[in-house]
Scaffold this active site. Structure first.
Site, PDB file in Angstrom:
ATOM      1  N   GLY A  78      -3.845  -1.951  16.101  1.00 17.41           N
ATOM      2  CA  GLY A  78      -2.607  -2.225  15.371  1.00 17.41           C
ATOM      3  C   GLY A  78      -1.506  -2.725  16.294  1.00 17.41           C
ATOM      4  CG  ASN A  79      -0.959  -6.051  16.786  1.00 20.32           C
ATOM      5  OD1 ASN A  79      -0.600  -6.828  15.897  1.00 20.32           O
ATOM      6  ND2 ASN A  79      -2.217  -5.959  17.178  1.00 20.32           N
ATOM      7  CB  SER A 108      -3.061  -6.360  25.343  1.00 18.55           C
ATOM      8  OG  SER A 108      -4.403  -6.167  25.020  1.00 18.55           O
ATOM      9  N   GLY A 109      -3.367  -3.081  24.589  1.00 17.68           N
ATOM     10  CA  GLY A 109      -4.079  -1.909  25.096  1.00 17.68           C
ATOM     11  C   GLY A 109      -3.221  -0.758  25.598  1.00 17.68           C
ATOM     12  CB  SER A 134      -0.779  -7.514  20.767  1.00 15.31           C
ATOM     13  OG  SER A 134      -1.769  -7.619  19.778  1.00 15.31           O
ATOM     14  CB  SER A 135      -5.934  -9.640  21.878  1.00 19.73           C
ATOM     15  OG  SER A 135      -6.175  -8.522  21.071  1.00 19.73           O
ATOM     16  CG  ASP A 136      -4.598  -8.940  16.768  1.00 19.83           C
ATOM     17  OD1 ASP A 136      -5.627  -9.636  16.743  1.00 19.83           O
ATOM     18  OD2 ASP A 136      -4.616  -7.709  16.611  1.00 19.83           O
ATOM     19  CG  HIS A 155      -3.327  -6.407  12.705  1.00 21.71           C
ATOM     20  ND1 HIS A 155      -4.081  -6.497  11.551  1.00 21.71           N
ATOM     21  CD2 HIS A 155      -4.225  -6.304  13.725  1.00 21.71           C
ATOM     22  CE1 HIS A 155      -5.367  -6.448  11.867  1.00 21.71           C
ATOM     23  NE2 HIS A 155      -5.482  -6.326  13.170  1.00 21.71           N
ATOM     24  CG  ASP A 203       7.517  -0.507  -8.312  1.00 22.11           C
ATOM     25  OD1 ASP A 203       7.905  -1.146  -9.307  1.00 22.11           O
ATOM     26  OD2 ASP A 203       7.439   0.739  -8.288  1.00 22.11           O
ATOM     27  CG  HIS A 253      -9.706  -8.233  11.277  1.00 26.37           C
ATOM     28  ND1 HIS A 253      -9.177  -9.246  12.036  1.00 26.37           N
ATOM     29  CD2 HIS A 253      -9.286  -7.079  11.856  1.00 26.37           C
ATOM     30  CE1 HIS A 253      -8.490  -8.718  13.034  1.00 26.37           C
ATOM     31  NE2 HIS A 253      -8.541  -7.415  12.942  1.00 26.37           N
ATOM     32  CE1 TYR A 277      13.031   2.209  -8.639  1.00 29.07           C
ATOM     33  CE2 TYR A 277      13.631   1.532  -6.415  1.00 29.07           C
ATOM     34  CZ  TYR A 277      13.031   2.429  -7.268  1.00 29.07           C
ATOM     35  OH  TYR A 277      12.434   3.564  -6.760  1.00 29.07           O
TER      36      TYR A 277
END
Ligand SMILES: [Zn+2]
Length: 238
Positions: free
Chosen positions: A36-37, A53-54, A82-84, A103, A128, A177, A235
């Site tokens: 996640g990132n 990353s990591g 991050s690799s993403d 992510h 919603d 994924h 709302y």
């Protein structure tokens, strides 16, 4: 006050917000281990701040986040992003109104992604936040996976959104994924990642109770979406 100083303070604020958002992903149980990132963008300067990353969530600080330009060139950091990152960058370039991307590999949403099923809008909790299903990307071909996989993941998302408004459906499942979510800023993106997990969980249990359930009627979905997000939204507190 000089522009330089205000620029610096807004980038500091962005670093702080992105750090808080990444820790929030972990605290809410949406990102285990180092999965996640989350990232945020300063649109004026074209600079993106993202998790390194990591690095475990317990070691994240605003200072060790990575800042890059929209082409992924590192502006300041000793750590790798991050690799993403390339997926986030493709989304920022294509979806001009978003300010943050998150992510996760959250459990139920990832199960739907692995099952190659979009999440149908089965109730008003979903309506919603999403004006329709949570879409799923099509499978990527061999060439897309072998080279520039992360950027091609972003492109697969953008293709899926042809004809869709990314602010009316602020997230997607990448097939096999996991989900990506976005919003006006990084905090909104993380909130949306949590909401996608919630609607994925509800849809899973709903279908277990009644496998023949159908999506709610358009009129009910539109009513719920628009009372929160439409031009005449009413709302909540004003
Ligand atoms: Zn992932």
């Amino acid at each position: 006050m000089s522009t330089k100083k205000s620029g610096k303070s807004s980038l500091t604020a962005l670093r702080n917000a992105v750090c808080r958002a990444n820790i929030e992903l972990y605290k809410r149980g949406l990102a285990h281990f180092t999965f996640g990132n989350a990232s945020g963008i300063d649109r004026e300067r074209g600079l993106v701040v993202i998790k390194p990353s990591g690095v475990p969530y317990s070691k994240l600080t605003p200072a060790n986040l990575v800042m890059t330009d929209l082409d992924g060139n590192i502006v300041s950091s000793k750590l790798k992003p991050s690799s993403d990152l390339p997926t986030h960058l493709v989304l920022y370039k294509a979806f001009k109104d978003i300010g943050g991307v998150a992510h996760t590999h959250s459990q139920y949403a990832t199960a739907w992604a692995q099952a190659w099923r979009e999440i149908p809008c089965l109730g008003t909790t979903h309506a919603d936040y999403f004006d329709g299903s949570v879409p799923i990307t099509r499978a990527m071909d061999r060439a897309e996976i072998v080279a520039d996989y992360e950027a091609n993941t972003g492109k697969a998302i953008v293709r899926r959104f042809e004809g869709l408004d990314p602010l009316k459906r602020p997230g997607v499942l990448v097939g096999a994924h996991a989900p990506f979510a976005w919003g006006r800023d990084v905090a909104a993106a993380v909130e949306m990642a949590a909401i996608i997990e919630e609607v994925a969980t509800l849809a899973h249990h709903t279908i277990a109770v009644n496998p023949n359930v159908q999506p709610i009627p358009d009129v009910l979905r539109e009513k719920h979406f628009n009372r929160k997000h439409g031009p005449g939204a009413y709302y909540g507190q004003r």
